[in-house]
Design a protein around this motif. Structure first.
Motif, short mmCIF file in Angstrom:
data_model
loop_
_atom_site.label_atom_id
_atom_site.label_comp_id
_atom_site.label_asym_id
_atom_site.label_seq_id
_atom_site.Cartn_x
_atom_site.Cartn_y
_atom_site.Cartn_z
N HIS A 161 20.16 38.01 81.90
CA HIS A 161 21.13 38.66 81.01
C HIS A 161 20.75 40.09 80.61
N PHE A 232 17.86 41.36 72.54
CA PHE A 232 17.76 39.91 72.44
C PHE A 232 17.12 39.57 71.09
N LYS A 268 21.98 39.58 72.32
CA LYS A 268 22.21 38.16 72.61
C LYS A 268 21.34 37.35 71.65
N ASP A 289 30.18 34.68 71.19
CA ASP A 289 29.93 35.00 72.60
C ASP A 289 28.50 35.45 72.87
N SER A 290 27.82 35.91 71.83
CA SER A 290 26.48 36.45 72.07
C SER A 290 25.42 35.36 72.20
N SER A 291 25.79 34.12 71.91
CA SER A 291 24.77 33.06 71.91
C SER A 291 24.42 32.61 73.33
N LEU A 292 23.12 32.52 73.61
CA LEU A 292 22.65 32.08 74.94
C LEU A 292 22.00 30.70 74.89
#
Ligand code: SN0
Length: 316
Positions: A161, A232, A268, A289-292
């Motif tokens: 990412h 991140f 993220k 949407d930013s969550s991984l």
């Protein structure tokens, strides 16, 4: 690779990463390497991702798997040598590890920190004793001080990412109702320091991690400052290392919220899971949407599959 209990067992991180990325694209291409081989997974503590992803990884390469919640279903294990075993513990680790070794080609072990005896935890007393008596390679499924399969998956997720070669990665302490081990953050720090990333840590005063894992890393005691320009944001609670195992109900403002994430460079959000919603992180971040976090958990399979291949002697 002889064992996998820490980043120190990895000779070439780039090579390991490339194998993992290939494994992820071709999960069933390595089936012959695990044929007629058996993986034993021993859990002294609860697990969801580690247990299932490591089993899945083994199935992908054709291994058979045996899983045991050894703390609940096994005999209580004596660790000390020379003990007169006339008390509550029925079996010595010497016999247990040797016996299990005869049934398995690789053994995975999960043993969390007790958080009462720093010396004992930080010398990895249990894992070392188990490895001493095991006749086959051992993979850590989270030990007292490290969680290398998690960190490998986290590293893969960042590699997938990242938008620049040198992303800014922030490991931030976050609140939690319980005292948790330092294994995940120690391990993450160890892996991040082996990359070219800009890696910093943020934690309240009194919550610095062991210098063994954070040498030369900038540690902020002001979370907002650390979050600036972050690509991140890895949140995790840990209990104190100095006042060992202590935690605090204070510092609720260290929770990761959408406002906090706005300080970053559209970062993220990462966490190893399980996560306490609206204590560690606000729903809006975790569901955004930013969550991984789900991608991280997916990469646990490919990290484990890569490590199993290496422990079975696969050369890439
Ligand atoms: C473990 C830890 O080391 O922090 C495992 C993480 C992979 N986490 C917990 O024990 C969380 C327990 C809780 O009460 O939320």
């Amino acid at each position: 690779m002889k064992n996998f209990i820490s980043l120190n067992d990895v000779n070439y991180l780039d090579q390991l990463k490339n194998l993992a990325l290939h494994v992820k694209q071709n999960p069933f291409a390595y089936k012959k390497y695990g044929k007629n081989k058996t993986l034993g997974l021993l859990f002294f503590n609860p697990s969801l991702r580690t247990r299932l992803s490591t089993q899945k990884a083994a199935f992908n390469i054709g291994m058979n798997v045996m899983v045991m919640n050894i703390d609940k279903d096994g005999w209580a294990l004596e660790m000390e040598d020379g003990t007169v075993m006339n008390q509550g513990k029925q079996e010595h680790i010497k016999e247990a590890a040797a016996v299990i070794s005869q049934y398995c080609d690789v053994i995975g072990v999960r043993t969390f920190a007790g958080l009462t005896n720093k010396e004992e935890d930080y010398s990895e007393t249990f894992l070392n004793k188990f490895m001493k008596h095991s006749l086959v390679p051992v993979v850590s499924l989270e030990s007292a001080t490290l969680h290398p399969l998690q960190s490998f998956a986290d590293y893969l997720t960042i590699e997938e990412h990242k938008k620049t070669n040198k992303p800014k990665v922030v490991l931030t302490w976050a609140p939690h109702p319980k005292a948790l081990p330092q294994a995940v953050p120690n391990s993450f720090a160890q892996w991040m320091r082996a990359t070219d990333y800009e890696f910093v840590i943020a934690n309240p005063k009194g919550f610095d991690l062991s210098e063994k894992f954070t040498e030369n890393v900038t540690v902020y005691h002001n979370q907002d400052e650390a979050l600036k320009n972050a690509d991140f944001v890895y949140a995790k609670n840990w209990s104190a290392y100095d006042t060992y195992g202590k935690t605090t109900a204070q510092f609720k403002h260290w929770k990761i919220t959408s406002e906090k994430m706005q300080l970053s460079n559209q970062a993220k959000f990462m966490h190893c899971l399980p996560i306490r919603r609206n204590v560690v992180v606000a729903d809006s971040v975790l569901d955004g949407d930013s969550s991984l976090v789900i991608q991280q958990a997916n990469n646990r399979t490919f990290a484990a599959q890569t490590v199993l291949l290496k422990l079975l002697g696969y050369e890439n």
